[in-house]
Design a protein around this motif. Structure first.
Motif, PDB file in Angstrom:
ATOM      1  N   LEU A 101       0.829  -1.326   0.247  1.00 49.99           N
ATOM      2  CA  LEU A 101       0.200   0.226  -0.227  1.00 49.99           C
ATOM      3  C   LEU A 101       0.966   0.988  -0.118  1.00 49.99           C
ATOM      4  O   LEU A 101       0.951   2.334  -0.679  1.00 49.99           O
ATOM      5  N   ALA A 102       2.192   1.645   0.764  1.00 47.19           N
ATOM      6  CA  ALA A 102       3.000   2.620   0.718  1.00 47.19           C
ATOM      7  C   ALA A 102       3.294   3.100  -0.580  1.00 47.19           C
ATOM      8  O   ALA A 102       3.844   3.612  -0.086  1.00 47.19           O
ATOM      9  N   ALA A 103       4.200   1.125  -1.102  1.00 48.65           N
ATOM     10  CA  ALA A 103       4.363   1.323  -2.581  1.00 48.65           C
ATOM     11  C   ALA A 103       3.830   1.988  -3.563  1.00 48.65           C
ATOM     12  O   ALA A 103       4.385   1.977  -4.661  1.00 48.65           O
ATOM     13  N   GLY A 104       2.590   1.989  -3.173  1.00 44.54           N
ATOM     14  CA  GLY A 104       1.643   2.423  -4.423  1.00 44.54           C
ATOM     15  C   GLY A 104       2.067   1.000  -5.607  1.00 44.54           C
ATOM     16  O   GLY A 104       0.665   1.410  -6.664  1.00 44.54           O
ATOM     17  N   VAL A 105       1.915  -0.402  -4.691  1.00 45.21           N
ATOM     18  CA  VAL A 105       1.467  -1.111  -6.070  1.00 45.21           C
ATOM     19  C   VAL A 105      -0.187  -0.969  -5.834  1.00 45.21           C
ATOM     20  O   VAL A 105      -1.207  -1.228  -4.993  1.00 45.21           O
ATOM     21  N   ARG A 106      -0.344  -1.733  -7.047  1.00 43.40           N
ATOM     22  CA  ARG A 106      -1.409  -2.431  -7.380  1.00 43.40           C
ATOM     23  C   ARG A 106      -2.231  -3.356  -7.061  1.00 43.40           C
ATOM     24  O   ARG A 106      -3.306  -3.447  -6.621  1.00 43.40           O
ATOM     25  N   ARG A 107      -1.215  -4.799  -6.754  1.00 41.68           N
ATOM     26  CA  ARG A 107      -2.547  -5.856  -6.949  1.00 41.68           C
ATOM     27  C   ARG A 107      -1.253  -6.676  -6.086  1.00 41.68           C
ATOM     28  O   ARG A 107       0.061  -6.421  -6.383  1.00 41.68           O
ATOM     29  N   LEU A 108      -2.096  -7.603  -5.143  1.00 47.28           N
ATOM     30  CA  LEU A 108      -0.926  -8.514  -4.307  1.00 47.28           C
ATOM     31  C   LEU A 108      -1.773  -9.862  -4.736  1.00 47.28           C
ATOM     32  O   LEU A 108      -2.939  -9.996  -3.533  1.00 47.28           O
ATOM     33  N   VAL A 109      -0.973 -11.182  -5.219  1.00 44.94           N
ATOM     34  CA  VAL A 109      -1.284 -12.226  -5.473  1.00 44.94           C
ATOM     35  C   VAL A 109      -0.800 -12.794  -3.605  1.00 44.94           C
ATOM     36  O   VAL A 109       0.584 -12.980  -3.931  1.00 44.94           O
ATOM     37  N   PHE A 110      -1.767 -13.102  -3.226  1.00 41.08           N
ATOM     38  CA  PHE A 110      -0.799 -13.901  -1.442  1.00 41.08           C
ATOM     39  C   PHE A 110      -1.148 -15.503  -1.903  1.00 41.08           C
ATOM     40  O   PHE A 110      -2.466 -15.970  -1.910  1.00 41.08           O
ATOM     41  N   THR A 111      -0.021 -16.246  -1.741  1.00 39.86           N
ATOM     42  CA  THR A 111      -0.854 -18.045  -1.116  1.00 39.86           C
ATOM     43  C   THR A 111      -0.528 -18.501  -0.504  1.00 39.86           C
ATOM     44  O   THR A 111       0.172 -17.831   1.133  1.00 39.86           O
ATOM     45  N   SER A 112      -2.091 -18.951  -0.185  1.00 35.57           N
ATOM     46  CA  SER A 112      -2.230 -19.295   0.949  1.00 35.57           C
ATOM     47  C   SER A 112      -2.263 -20.879   1.161  1.00 35.57           C
ATOM     48  O   SER A 112      -0.959 -21.472   0.574  1.00 35.57           O
ATOM     49  N   THR A 113      -3.581 -21.785   1.326  1.00 32.97           N
ATOM     50  CA  THR A 113      -3.806 -23.155   1.343  1.00 32.97           C
ATOM     51  C   THR A 113      -5.027 -23.384   1.935  1.00 32.97           C
ATOM     52  O   THR A 113      -5.939 -22.807   2.096  1.00 32.97           O
ATOM     53  N   THR A 114      -4.629 -24.893   1.184  1.00 34.57           N
ATOM     54  CA  THR A 114      -6.616 -25.169   1.642  1.00 34.57           C
ATOM     55  C   THR A 114      -6.048 -25.827   3.789  1.00 34.57           C
ATOM     56  O   THR A 114      -7.408 -25.932   3.348  1.00 34.57           O
ATOM     57  N   SER A 115      -5.343 -25.565   3.503  1.00 36.90           N
ATOM     58  CA  SER A 115      -5.601 -25.778   5.653  1.00 36.90           C
ATOM     59  C   SER A 115      -6.395 -25.051   6.052  1.00 36.90           C
ATOM     60  O   SER A 115      -6.682 -24.505   7.107  1.00 36.90           O
ATOM     61  N   THR A 116      -6.764 -23.913   4.687  1.00 41.55           N
ATOM     62  CA  THR A 116      -8.147 -22.568   5.429  1.00 41.55           C
ATOM     63  C   THR A 116      -9.705 -22.858   5.267  1.00 41.55           C
ATOM     64  O   THR A 116     -10.000 -22.435   5.565  1.00 41.55           O
ATOM     65  N   ILE A 117      -9.577 -24.079   3.830  1.00 39.40           N
ATOM     66  CA  ILE A 117     -11.090 -24.137   3.871  1.00 39.40           C
ATOM     67  C   ILE A 117     -11.210 -25.792   4.515  1.00 39.40           C
ATOM     68  O   ILE A 117     -10.672 -26.505   4.314  1.00 39.40           O
ATOM     69  N   GLY A 118     -12.129 -25.459   4.409  1.00 39.71           N
ATOM     70  CA  GLY A 118     -13.193 -26.996   5.275  1.00 39.71           C
ATOM     71  C   GLY A 118     -13.162 -27.844   4.573  1.00 39.71           C
ATOM     72  O   GLY A 118     -13.318 -27.770   2.821  1.00 39.71           O
ATOM     73  N   ALA A 119     -12.932 -28.886   4.579  1.00 45.79           N
ATOM     74  CA  ALA A 119     -13.507 -30.334   3.777  1.00 45.79           C
ATOM     75  C   ALA A 119     -14.077 -31.726   4.968  1.00 45.79           C
ATOM     76  O   ALA A 119     -13.318 -31.102   6.220  1.00 45.79           O
ATOM     77  N   ASP A 120     -14.777 -32.173   4.302  1.00 45.09           N
ATOM     78  CA  ASP A 120     -15.389 -33.129   4.897  1.00 45.09           C
ATOM     79  C   ASP A 120     -14.678 -34.970   4.860  1.00 45.09           C
ATOM     80  O   ASP A 120     -14.626 -34.569   3.594  1.00 45.09           O
ATOM     81  N   ASN A 121     -14.639 -35.246   5.761  1.00 41.83           N
ATOM     82  CA  ASN A 121     -13.585 -36.589   5.459  1.00 41.83           C
ATOM     83  C   ASN A 121     -14.497 -37.545   4.570  1.00 41.83           C
ATOM     84  O   ASN A 121     -14.620 -38.578   5.423  1.00 41.83           O
TER      85      ASN A 121
END
Length: 328
Positions: A101-121
């Protein structure tokens, strides 16, 4: 496009750098002083030495970049590592977002994980981006800190930064020198797979995960998250495919999974009762006992994402290991 990338010297990061160059972008990487850049240096990109703990220094390093890919992260699932997880996954993400934000960058792509998403066994179901996280998977310190990071990214979006979150499943392919799923390829090569877990997972090709990050720079919808999965396999099927890719017949001991899980749990929780270093974190072993599958349909529609077949993932990993001396 000038792209600033964190974690470029890691497994996923190296695949992203390769994809950025393949697409004609101009990446600049920030890596910690003293970190391993053996496999990053041959790409010949600009490298800045620094950490994620100083948002002002990050902003200065980002000047002129049109986009940031933030893929640096700590992947431990051990509660003893919570301070490091907090420092890298939470505080580091906040500093990267503030700096963008401070540098005036337009876009941020963030690498997350399926560990933040629910799933049934449940091997008959595939979870999508809307599935809330619950059950024992919600108690992973890694998943919790990455979920906090996703909220930080959402806050940055509210301040005007275009943000896209990518959630890769089980990544397999070249550049896995830290031995994530590649450790199974090595274990298969040396016929040392210790047990046959009863579950299954969604696997995605590392090179295609890298290309998905590049696609997100121009095709991703701001504010959205995208699952990157691809192929659902029982672990027994995965081991068979690994043996085929290596041209080896594997001799995997039957049973033993439950005992290994409880042994590992005791090694983590009560080391005085069960000394020794766990072969794998108890949380990860428990995950291996279930089948958690994910749906990439949204990424396929909007990013043009496709994952190569599992056999190609395994062959790509094995070829890279042979080239770099991991396979004797």
């Amino acid at each position: 496009m000038k792209v600033f990338i964190t974690g470029a010297n890691g497994f996923v990061g190296l695949n992203i750098v390769s994809a950025l160059l393949e697409a004609g972008h101009e990446p600049t990487a920030i890596v910690r002083p003293g970190s391993n850049t053996t496999y990053l240096e041959p790409f010949g990109i600009r490298v800045v030495r620094g950490g994620l703990d100083d948002s002002r220094a990050l902003a200065e390093a980002m000047r002129g970049a049109e986009a940031v890919v933030h893929t640096a992260g700590n992947t431990s699932c051990n509660w003893r590592d919570l301070p490091q997880l907090q420092a890298v996954n939470v505080d580091g993400t906040r500093n990267v977002a503030d700096a963008a934000l401070a540098a005036g960058v337009r876009r941020l792509v963030f690498t997350s994980t399926t560990s933040t998403i629910g799933a049934d066994n449940d091997p008959s179901r595939r979870a999508d981006e809307r599935e809330p996280l619950r059950g024992f998977r919600a108690r992973s310190p890694y998943g919790r800190t990455k979920a906090q990071a996703e909220r930080i990214v959402a806050d940055a979006a509210a301040k005007g930064l275009e943000t896209i979150v990518l959630n890769p499943a089980e990544v397999l392919g070249a550049y896995d020198y830290n031995l994530q799923w590649g450790r199974i390829v090595l274990a298969a090569h040396y016929d040392q797979i210790p047990f046959d877990p009863p579950g299954g997972a969604s696997f995605c090709h590392a090179a295609d995960v890298g290309r998905a990050h590049v696609a997100a720079l121009t095709r991703g919808r701001p504010g959205e998250r995208y699952l990157l999965a691809g192929h659902d396999l029982r672990f027994s099927e995965f081991f068979d495919a690994a043996g085929e890719a290596l041209g080896k017949r594997l001799n995997i001991p039957s049973g033993g999974y439950r005992w290994l899980y409880y042994k590992t749990w005791l090694q983590e929780k009560a080391p005085a009762l069960m000394p020794g270093e766990p072969v794998l974190e108890a949380y990860r072993l428990r995950v291996l006992g279930g089948s958690y599958y994910f749906d990439s349909s949204k990424a396929e529609r909007e990013l043009g994402y496709r994952s190569a077949p599992v056999q190609r993932m395994l062959e790509s990993c094995a070829q890279w290991y042979r080239k770099h001396g991991f396979l004797g």
